[in-house]
Design an enzyme around this catalytic site. Structure first.
Site, PDB file in Angstrom:
ATOM      1  N   SER A 158       0.851  -1.227  -0.100  1.00  0.00           N
ATOM      2  CA  SER A 158       0.082  -0.035  -0.153  1.00  0.00           C
ATOM      3  C   SER A 158       0.860   1.153   0.168  1.00  0.00           C
ATOM      4  O   SER A 158       0.384   2.419  -0.251  1.00  0.00           O
ATOM      5  CB  SER A 158      -1.058  -0.075   1.200  1.00  0.00           C
ATOM      6  OG  SER A 158      -0.297  -0.112   2.500  1.00  0.00           O
ATOM      7  N   ARG A 159       2.155   1.072   0.351  1.00  0.00           N
ATOM      8  CA  ARG A 159       3.027   2.471   0.347  1.00  0.00           C
ATOM      9  C   ARG A 159       4.550   2.127   0.056  1.00  0.00           C
ATOM     10  O   ARG A 159       5.025   0.814  -0.036  1.00  0.00           O
ATOM     11  CB  ARG A 159       2.983   3.136   1.541  1.00  0.00           C
ATOM     12  CG  ARG A 159       3.729   2.548   2.695  1.00  0.00           C
ATOM     13  CD  ARG A 159       3.349   3.299   4.013  1.00  0.00           C
ATOM     14  NE  ARG A 159       4.489   2.891   4.811  1.00  0.00           N
ATOM     15  CZ  ARG A 159       4.624   3.269   6.223  1.00  0.00           C
ATOM     16  NH1 ARG A 159       3.678   4.045   6.628  1.00  0.00           N
ATOM     17  NH2 ARG A 159       5.795   2.751   7.170  1.00  0.00           N
TER      18      ARG A 159
ATOM     19  N   TYR B 153      17.209  -6.636  12.458  1.00  0.00           N
ATOM     20  CA  TYR B 153      16.942  -6.397  10.935  1.00  0.00           C
ATOM     21  C   TYR B 153      17.751  -7.002  10.057  1.00  0.00           C
ATOM     22  O   TYR B 153      17.416  -7.644   8.938  1.00  0.00           O
ATOM     23  CB  TYR B 153      16.544  -4.743  10.712  1.00  0.00           C
ATOM     24  CG  TYR B 153      16.302  -4.382   9.116  1.00  0.00           C
ATOM     25  CD1 TYR B 153      15.036  -4.185   9.093  1.00  0.00           C
ATOM     26  CD2 TYR B 153      17.255  -3.873   8.207  1.00  0.00           C
ATOM     27  CE1 TYR B 153      14.467  -3.933   7.675  1.00  0.00           C
ATOM     28  CE2 TYR B 153      16.977  -3.494   7.168  1.00  0.00           C
ATOM     29  CZ  TYR B 153      15.367  -3.228   6.795  1.00  0.00           C
ATOM     30  OH  TYR B 153      15.209  -2.987   5.619  1.00  0.00           O
TER      31      TYR B 153
ATOM     32  N   ALA C 172      17.652 -10.573   9.949  1.00  0.00           N
ATOM     33  CA  ALA C 172      16.484 -11.254   9.068  1.00  0.00           C
ATOM     34  C   ALA C 172      16.515 -11.065   7.661  1.00  0.00           C
ATOM     35  O   ALA C 172      16.397 -11.946   6.951  1.00  0.00           O
ATOM     36  CB  ALA C 172      15.185 -10.440   9.708  1.00  0.00           C
ATOM     37  N   LYS C 173      17.273  -9.947   7.492  1.00  0.00           N
ATOM     38  CA  LYS C 173      17.619  -9.615   5.799  1.00  0.00           C
ATOM     39  C   LYS C 173      18.722 -10.706   5.308  1.00  0.00           C
ATOM     40  O   LYS C 173      18.619 -11.031   4.187  1.00  0.00           O
ATOM     41  CB  LYS C 173      17.822  -8.267   5.632  1.00  0.00           C
ATOM     42  CG  LYS C 173      16.929  -7.230   5.840  1.00  0.00           C
ATOM     43  CD  LYS C 173      15.515  -7.417   5.095  1.00  0.00           C
ATOM     44  CE  LYS C 173      14.244  -6.441   5.163  1.00  0.00           C
ATOM     45  NZ  LYS C 173      13.239  -6.705   4.471  1.00  0.00           N
TER      46      LYS C 173
ATOM     47  N   ILE D 286      17.039   3.923   0.334  1.00  0.00           N
ATOM     48  CA  ILE D 286      15.777   4.503  -0.566  1.00  0.00           C
ATOM     49  C   ILE D 286      14.674   5.421   0.295  1.00  0.00           C
ATOM     50  O   ILE D 286      14.579   5.014   1.372  1.00  0.00           O
ATOM     51  CB  ILE D 286      14.914   3.310  -1.153  1.00  0.00           C
ATOM     52  CG1 ILE D 286      16.028   2.276  -1.795  1.00  0.00           C
ATOM     53  CG2 ILE D 286      14.056   3.707  -2.201  1.00  0.00           C
ATOM     54  CD1 ILE D 286      16.758   2.383  -2.888  1.00  0.00           C
TER      55      ILE D 286
HETATM   56  P1  NAD Z   1       7.376   1.060   4.162  1.00  0.00           P
HETATM   57  O1  NAD Z   1       7.677   1.197   5.808  1.00  0.00           O
HETATM   58  O2  NAD Z   1       7.245   2.568   3.552  1.00  0.00           O
HETATM   59  O3  NAD Z   1       6.399   0.204   3.480  1.00  0.00           O
HETATM   60  C1  NAD Z   1       6.384  -1.145   4.160  1.00  0.00           C
HETATM   61  C2  NAD Z   1       5.071  -1.577   4.116  1.00  0.00           C
HETATM   62  O4  NAD Z   1       5.053  -3.132   4.495  1.00  0.00           O
HETATM   63  C3  NAD Z   1       3.919  -0.843   4.670  1.00  0.00           C
HETATM   64  O5  NAD Z   1       2.807  -0.708   3.915  1.00  0.00           O
HETATM   65  C4  NAD Z   1       3.699  -1.786   5.893  1.00  0.00           C
HETATM   66  O6  NAD Z   1       2.421  -1.415   6.317  1.00  0.00           O
HETATM   67  C5  NAD Z   1       3.852  -3.283   5.086  1.00  0.00           C
HETATM   68  N1  NAD Z   1       3.937  -4.096   6.216  1.00  0.00           N
HETATM   69  C6  NAD Z   1       4.669  -4.129   7.506  1.00  0.00           C
HETATM   70  N2  NAD Z   1       4.425  -5.140   8.290  1.00  0.00           N
HETATM   71  C7  NAD Z   1       3.462  -6.061   7.671  1.00  0.00           C
HETATM   72  C8  NAD Z   1       2.863  -7.235   7.848  1.00  0.00           C
HETATM   73  N3  NAD Z   1       3.423  -7.793   8.982  1.00  0.00           N
HETATM   74  N4  NAD Z   1       2.035  -7.667   7.052  1.00  0.00           N
HETATM   75  C9  NAD Z   1       1.565  -6.924   6.085  1.00  0.00           C
HETATM   76  N5  NAD Z   1       2.097  -5.663   5.546  1.00  0.00           N
HETATM   77  C10 NAD Z   1       3.030  -5.188   6.532  1.00  0.00           C
HETATM   78  O7  NAD Z   1       8.866   0.602   4.152  1.00  0.00           O
HETATM   79  P2  NAD Z   1       9.642   0.450   2.732  1.00  0.00           P
HETATM   80  O8  NAD Z   1      10.964   1.546   2.565  1.00  0.00           O
HETATM   81  O9  NAD Z   1       8.737   0.495   1.654  1.00  0.00           O
HETATM   82  O10 NAD Z   1      10.373  -1.047   2.550  1.00  0.00           O
HETATM   83  C11 NAD Z   1       9.599  -1.949   1.869  1.00  0.00           C
HETATM   84  C12 NAD Z   1      10.649  -3.059   2.065  1.00  0.00           C
HETATM   85  O11 NAD Z   1      11.981  -2.724   1.630  1.00  0.00           O
HETATM   86  C13 NAD Z   1      10.920  -3.915   3.401  1.00  0.00           C
HETATM   87  O12 NAD Z   1      11.079  -5.162   3.416  1.00  0.00           O
HETATM   88  C14 NAD Z   1      12.092  -2.856   4.008  1.00  0.00           C
HETATM   89  O13 NAD Z   1      12.596  -3.780   4.986  1.00  0.00           O
HETATM   90  C15 NAD Z   1      13.008  -3.052   2.633  1.00  0.00           C
HETATM   91  N6  NAD Z   1      14.147  -2.166   2.508  1.00  0.00           N
HETATM   92  C16 NAD Z   1      13.695  -0.494   2.327  1.00  0.00           C
HETATM   93  C17 NAD Z   1      14.805   0.149   2.288  1.00  0.00           C
HETATM   94  C18 NAD Z   1      14.810   1.649   2.118  1.00  0.00           C
HETATM   95  O14 NAD Z   1      15.790   2.248   2.271  1.00  0.00           O
HETATM   96  N7  NAD Z   1      13.536   2.201   2.207  1.00  0.00           N
HETATM   97  C19 NAD Z   1      16.043  -0.512   2.148  1.00  0.00           C
HETATM   98  C20 NAD Z   1      16.336  -1.867   2.071  1.00  0.00           C
HETATM   99  C21 NAD Z   1      15.373  -2.748   2.259  1.00  0.00           C
END
Ligand code: NAD
Length: 251
Positions: free
Chosen positions: A15-16, A157, A160-161, A190
Site C-alpha cells: 500500500s505504500r 533487521y 532477518a535480511k 531508498i
Molecule cells: P514502508 O514502511 O514504507 O512500507 C512497508 C510496508 O509493509 C507498509 O505498507 C507496511 O504496512 C507493510 N507491512 C509491514 N509489516 C507488515 C505485515 N506484517 N504484514 C503486511 N504488511 C506489512 O517501507 P519501505 O521502505 O517501502 O520498505 C519495503 C521493504 O523494503 C521492506 O522489507 C524493507 O525492509 C525493505 N528495504 C527498504 C529500504 C529503504 O531504504 N526504504 C532499504 C532496504 C530494504
C-alpha cells in the site's frame, strides 16, 4: 520495458513505499496485481484504483504476513481466488525496530524476525504448491544492504535480511527444476516513509558511504523487481541484486 501481460502478481506490504511502487510497475508492464496490506485499507485501495483506472485488474487483501502460517495461507488463498493464479510473489512487507544490541528486547527481536524473515518463509510455503503445479513462478524477496554488511542498531533487521538471502538461495535450489525462480533485491538507502524517520546523521553517513552519493528512489527498486518477474530473467535464480548506489560490491 518487460511484457507482463497475462501474468498475475501478489505484493505484500503493497500500500505504500517500495511495495506500492513495485505493484504499480508490475501493472504498468501489464500484470494483474493483488496488494496485501496490514492496516491501511484506504492506501491499498488507492493503489488498486490507480491500477484499475489504467484498465488492469487489481484487488487488495488485508493480512498480517508476520502472524504465522495460517495468516499467510489466507493471503495466498485470497489472491488465488481473486486472480485465478499467482505467477509472481513479491515478499516486500518489512519493519524496523532499531536498538543497540545490548538494549534490544525480545519484542524488538521477535517482531522483526517474525515479519521480515518468517513472513516470507510462510508466504513462500503457501505459494510453492500452486507454482509447482503450474511449473512456473517468480518469487522476489526484499532483502537489504544491511543484511549484507550489517548496520549498527539493526541486529534484528540485519539478521532477518541476511536470513532472507539464505531462504532465497535455498528456495531457488529446491524449486528450480520446476521452472520457478527466486531472487532477492537488496536496496541501499531508498527514500520512503521507513527511512524518513531515520536520524539525519545516520542518513548523511550512509549517503557519504554510497559511491553514487545520493539516496535512491522507489522506482530504482521497482525496475529490478519487474526484471526478475519477467520471462527475460528465466535463467537468473538465487541471485541478490544490490540496488544500493554501490554501497555493497559483492563478488
Ligand atoms: P514502508 O514502511 O514504507 O512500507 C512497508 C510496508 O509493509 C507498509 O505498507 C507496511 O504496512 C507493510 N507491512 C509491514 N509489516 C507488515 C505485515 N506484517 N504484514 C503486511 N504488511 C506489512 O517501507 P519501505 O521502505 O517501502 O520498505 C519495503 C521493504 O523494503 C521492506 O522489507 C524493507 O525492509 C525493505 N528495504 C527498504 C529500504 C529503504 O531504504 N526504504 C532499504 C532496504 C530494504
Amino acid at each position: 520495458m518487460f511484457d507482463l501481460t497475462g501474468k498475475t502478481a501478489l505484493v505484500t506490504g503493497g500500500s505504500r513505499g517500495l511495495g506500492r511502487a513495485i505493484a504499480l510497475a508490475l501493472a504498468g508492464q501489464g500484470a494483474e496485481v493483488a496488494i496485501n496490506y496490514r492496516g491501511n485499507a484506504e492506501a491499498a485501495d488507492e493503489v488498486v484504483q490507480q491500477i484499475t483506472s489504467d484498465g488492469r485488474r487489481a484487488l487488495s487483501i488485508q493480512g498480517d504476513t508476520g502472524a504465522g502460517r495460517e495468516a499467510c495461507e489466507a493471503i495466498v488463498k485470497a489472491a488465488l481466488d481473486g486472480l485465478g493464479s499467482v505467477h509472481i510473489l513479491v515478499n516486500n512487507a518489512g519493519i524496523t525496530r532499531d536498538n543497540l544490541l545490548m538494549r534490544m528486547d525480545a519484542d524488538e527481536w521477535d517482531s522483526v524476525i517474525g515479519t521480515n524473515l518468517s513472513g516470507p518463509f510462510w508466504m513462500t510455503r503457501a505459494i510453492a504448491r500452486p507454482m509447482l503445479k503450474a511449473r512456473s513462478g517468480r518469487i522476489i524477496n526484499m532483502s537489504s544492504a544491511a543484511g549484507r554488511m550489517g548496520n549498527p542498531g539493526q541486529a534484528n533487521y540485519a539478521a532477518a535480511k541476511a536470513g532472507l538471502i539464505g531462504l532465497t538461495k535455498t528456495t531457488a535450489r529446491e524449486l528450480a527444476s520446476r521452472g520457478i525462480t527466486c531472487n532477492a533485491i537488496a536496496p541501499g538507502l531508498i527514500e520512503t516513509d521507513l527511512t524518513a524517520d531515520m536520524p539525519p546523521a545516520a542518513t548523511e553517513a550512509l549517503t557519504a558511504a554510497t559511491p553514487l552519493g545520493y539516496i535512491g528512489s522507489v522506482e530504482d527498486v521497482a525496475a529490478a523487481a519487474i526484471y526478475f518477474a519477467s520471462d527475460e530473467a528465466r535463467y537468473v535464480t538465487g541471485q541478490v541484486l544490490g540496488v544500493d548506489g554501490g554501497i555493497v560490491m559483492g563478488s
